[in-house]
Design an enzyme around this catalytic site. Structure first.
Site, PDB file in Angstrom:
ATOM      1  CG  ASP A  71     -33.521 -47.882 100.088  1.00 37.50           C
ATOM      2  OD1 ASP A  71     -33.185 -46.728  99.768  1.00 37.50           O
ATOM      3  OD2 ASP A  71     -34.125 -48.150 101.141  1.00 37.50           O
ATOM      4  CG  ASP A 131     -29.809 -44.421  97.630  1.00 39.65           C
ATOM      5  OD1 ASP A 131     -29.275 -43.415  98.117  1.00 39.65           O
ATOM      6  OD2 ASP A 131     -30.682 -45.080  98.204  1.00 39.65           O
ATOM      7  CG  ASP A 165     -30.095 -44.181 102.199  1.00 41.55           C
ATOM      8  OD1 ASP A 165     -29.962 -43.005 102.588  1.00 41.55           O
ATOM      9  OD2 ASP A 165     -31.181 -44.689 101.904  1.00 41.55           O
TER      10      ASP A 165
END
Length: 883
Positions: free
Chosen positions: A611, A615, A326
């Site tokens: 996080d 996700d 990410d």
């Protein structure tokens, strides 16, 4: 139904609700029967006993159970206890792993707000979140968690923090206006929707519930996580190895027994020896040693800011060849920062350029006074964009507290999504001004003049074009721009409708969520180790491209794609294209899972970092999920295998390096165990095929396994890290323990150990004036020969353990005593063996006889042969490689 595309009147009609009156209590009860409570489906939890029994359904465990039955039958209760301990350790670890999977759902459930403000029967009231039903009218205010998926009916300056769900680095401005689009719009762009478990950071709104429980976006994530189960490569390899060893054990036992039976040997002795040989075929300490080595890896990783939740993940991370990361908070700092500023006098410059500081101070003071955020050393509150503007003032050494104390805000027009501006009237007792900040395309058309140093000039069309071009250049660099303007406030005042007119343009700033300094170094290190890094983010494409280029992920723009563009590709096109892509922008949680699956389908071992709630599915589906410990949500942490306590991408690469070393050490232990046990099997089979008395009895075989399958193997698993491990490419996903000619090495080593054993055995007969093939041999001579074979095979196995520290490097270049644990294990093994010979009752129990000094020298010389042979092969290999 795509609620964001529907007019609110149609949605209210669909749910049969009046926005001013809401539902009746009767309607709520009826809809609860239809839709259920506003929570995710609770799955029946298995009992610890059933989880434990489930862990026993494994080929290697079956073999170990057979070994327990055999050793108990033979009266070797200590060995049976040890093997039972191995099974308990493995089953307990497996139970822990399964319990962990359920915690992901529990964490998701805790995200839901406990209370919600609703309008029912025309009365505003607070109810349990679980009782919300589709059609409920919900009131949202600043600081509240959205209790269900809502279609907004009306909104006033509404901002919602959706970073955990969509990956957006700043709060999203929401409005009730219908989103018109023929295509599916990703969550981050559904401006008229508010999603469950997101946070209202500013403003207020009214919305109608359109989805509850598992039908919400976060509920779908919960369901997705719950159905995911991925076996790690190590688990697969150990399972396959267990099946192979089980077949070998049965085959050896059957072959040995049949040959002995045909030779007319006593059935009782033959059976005991056959079953003990079957035990020798199985390195029963393997599972325990692997668990110990992995546990040591967990301890090491915790000291390097990585918490390992699932032991095999340590090894699997070492075989990863794709890291999907990410952007926000992982590769970047997760905080906006002003990196460029513009005034008409200075042009575009770095905000901390010394020559431009004075000109930027007026720009900064406007943005400081037209601001509702707070920033101190200990905490910060408010919109991240406004916090960045306060930090900009600090960069310019502006005393914010002094400016705020000398200026008083008299009135304001808050920011809203239509105007895209915020205005305040401020006085410092000497003058009163209207200060404005907002989008440059909204402010510039309202300006008639421009600030040029201390002067004010007429804003011509050519100057406007220059300002817009500079703004476009910043946007092309993926910077978010924010402009500032002002005008003197007339003493007689002005109508609020005319506040933001005839302004004096001052300048604008460019902001970005900056990349972590260490990320670029880590990505380059990973690339050299054959690991590619992919960015998968919910942020805008240009922003993602700029960050990706800066840190070395992306070389050309055609390596980036949006979620919408990805959806337009067929499955075949996605598979063909995925290996050439490096950046995926504006993606949804479903996109992330799909990308991970596509990578796995093309043969990659994938690690996914993240996080947020969004996700969690991809963390769960990836071979290894890596969650951020500081900024990560509970959902992400519980869905992951590894948690980074420093949120540092570089720690992932460190974990990869550690994972490779851990796997290397496990492999050393496995190969050593198999080589040692193979030596015993070959020695026993050759002796019985040739018609000799067996060189080792059952109790001696079990003692050998107990001694050599424990301490030396564990010490090898705790060997020092190899500094060159990151110079090699990742292991192919299906690579076996016997790749790179290691199978030949195991067979050759086993043959050498068997040769040493039979040589010592035959030598003992010769010394006593007999041959191993004689018909009538005194029992004392046989016991002496077995004592020599017994001691020689122990010495050979213990000393040979040194050769397994590296398959190429000499033990002298590694340092003969650099692995102190292994040195200690070898010495301790020999001491225990000596005690077995010197303590009379132990000597009698194992049917041994005392050895002379010459015998001990011969045992030592024979014990060195496998090690010296291996070192000669290594030397030959190194010479060949250098030439």
């Amino acid at each position: 139904m795509l609620f964001y595309q529907e007019e609110i009147s149609a949605i209210l009609k669909k749910f049969k609700v009046d926005k001013n009156r809401g539902l009746s209590e009767k309607e709520v009860k009826e809809r609860l029967q239809i839709y259920g409570y506003n929570k995710w489906r609770t799955h029946q939890s298995k009992s610890l006993l059933s989880l434990f029994i489930g862990q026993l359904k494994d080929a290697l465990i079956y073999v170990l159970m057979a070994a327990i039955a055999i050793t108990i039958y033979m009266g070797e209760y200590i060995d049976a206890i040890i093997i039972s301990g191995v099974i308990l350790i493995n089953a307990s670890l497996g139970v822990y792993q399964e319990v962990k999977a359920g915690k992901a759902i529990q964490a998701l459930q805790k995200l839901a707000a406990l209370k919600a403000t609703v309008i029912r029967e025309g009365i505003r009231q607070i109810v349990d979140t679980a009782t919300l039903v589709p059609g409920d009218i919900v009131v949202l205010e600043t600081g509240q968690i959205v209790p269900a998926d809502l279609r907004l009916i009306s909104s006033i300056n509404l901002q919602v923090e959706e970073a955990a769900l969509t990956g957006e680095s700043v709060p999203v401005y929401k409005e009730a206006k219908t989103v018109s689009s023929d295509d599916h719009v990703v969550l981050g762009e559904q401006k008229n929707m508010a999603f469950m478990s997101t946070l209202v950071t500013y403003g207020r709104a009214l919305g109608v519930v359109v989805a509850t429980g598992k039908k919400t976006e976060v509920g779908k994530i919960a369901e997705n996580i719950n159905t995911t189960e991925t076996k790690t490569p190590l688990e697969i390899r150990l399972s396959d190895l267990g099946k192979t060893l089980g077949k070998i054990a049965l085959g050896v036992c059957f072959l040995f027994f049949i040959i002995g039976y045909l030779q007319g040997r006593p059935l009782a002795d033959l059976f005991l020896t056959a079953v003990s040989l079957a035990v020798a075929s199985i390195p029963e300490g393997l599972a325990a040693i692997v668990a110990v080595v992995l546990s040591i890896g967990v301890t090491k990783m915790s000291k390097k800011n990585a918490i390992i939740k699932r032991l095999p993940a340590v090894e699997t991370l070492g075989s990863v060849n794709i890291i999907c990361s990410d952007k926000t908070g992982t590769l970047t700092m997760n905080q906006m920062q002003v990196v460029q500023a513009y005034t008409y006098k200075t042009g575009t410059q770095s905000s901390i350029n010394t020559s431009a500081r004075a000109d930027f101070k007026q720009l900064s003071k406007i943005m400081l006074l037209c601001n509702d955020a707070t920033l101190t050393k200990n905490q910060q509150t408010g919109d991240p964009t406004e916090i960045a503007l306060l930090d900009f003032a600090d960069q310019l050494d502006i005393k914010r507290s002094q400016v705020n104390s000398t200026h008083q805000r008299l009135d304001e027009l808050p920011f809203d999504s239509d105007r895209k501006m915020m205005s305040v009237i401020v006085t410092d007792q000497t003058k009163t001004e209207l200060l404005v900040k907002g989008a440059i395309d909204q402010i510039l058309p309202r300006c008639t003049h421009v600030q040029f140093g201390a002067e004010v000039q007429l804003l011509s069309e050519s100057i406007k074009e220059g300002i817009l071009k500079s703004s476009e250049n910043m946007s092309a660099s993926a910077l978010r721009t924010l402009a500032a303007a002002y005008k003197p406030y007339p003493s007689q005042g002005i109508n609020k409708e005319n506040w933001e007119t005839e302004l004096i343009f001052v300048g604008f700033v460019g902001m970005i969520d900056p990349p972590r300094k260490e990320a670029k170094i880590a990505i380059e290190k990973a690339h050299k180790a054959g690991i590619e890094t992919l960015m998968i983010t919910g942020d805008h494409k240009q922003t993602a491209i700029a960050i990706a280029k800066d840190i070395g992920i992306l070389q050309t723009d055609d390596q980036a794609i949006t979620g919408r563009e990805w959806d337009h590709l067929s499955s075949k096109e996605q598979q063909d294209k995925i290996n050439s892509l490096r950046v995926f922008a504006r993606v949804s949680p479903q996109h992330k899972v799909n990308i991970v699956k596509r990578l796995q389908e093309t043969g990659h071992i994938v690690s996914m970092t993240g996080d947020g709630v969004n996700d969690a599915p991809s963390l769960s589906h990836a071979n290894i999920g890596v969650a951020m410990g500081i900024t990560g949500t509970d959902v992400a942490k519980n869905a992951s295998d590894i948690i980074l306590t420093d949120d540092n991408f570089a720690t992932i690469v460190t974990a990869v390096e550690q994972g490779r070393n851990i796997y290397s050490n496990i492999k050393k232990s496995v190969l050593f165990l198999l080589t040692s046990n193979l030596g015993e099997v070959i020695a026993m089979l050759i002796s019985i095929i040739m018609g000799m008395p067996v060189p080792l009895i059952a109790t001696q075989i079990l003692w050998i396994n107990l001694l050599t399958d424990s301490l030396p193997a564990i010490a090898l698993g705790m060997d020092n890290d190899d500094p060159t491990v990151m110079q090699h490419k990742p292991r192919p996903p299906k690579e076996s323990f016997f790749a790179h000619k290691q199978g030949i090495r195991v067979f050759a080593g086993g043959c050498l150990i068997a040769l040493v054993t039979l040589t010592a055995y035959s030598y003992a007969y010769t010394v006593k004036g007999y041959s191993a093939f004689d018909d009538a041999i005194p029992q004392a001579v046989i016991d002496y020969a077995r004592s020599m074979a017994f001691m020689s095979i122990i010495a050979a196995q213990l000393i040979y353990a040194l050769a397994f520290r590296h398959y190429q490097k000499s033990i002298f270049s590694l340092g003969l005593f650099s692995n102190k644990l292994l040195t200690g294990a070898v010495v301790l093994g020999i001491v225990l063996q000596l005690l077995l010979f010197e303590i009379s009752f132990l000597r009698e129990a194992f049917k041994l006889t005392s050895l002379s000094l010459i015998d001990w020298f011969i045992v030592l010389a024979l014990g060195l042969i496998p090690l010296l042979g291996n070192e000669m092969v290594k030397l030959f290999y190194r010479i060949k490689k250098n030439n």
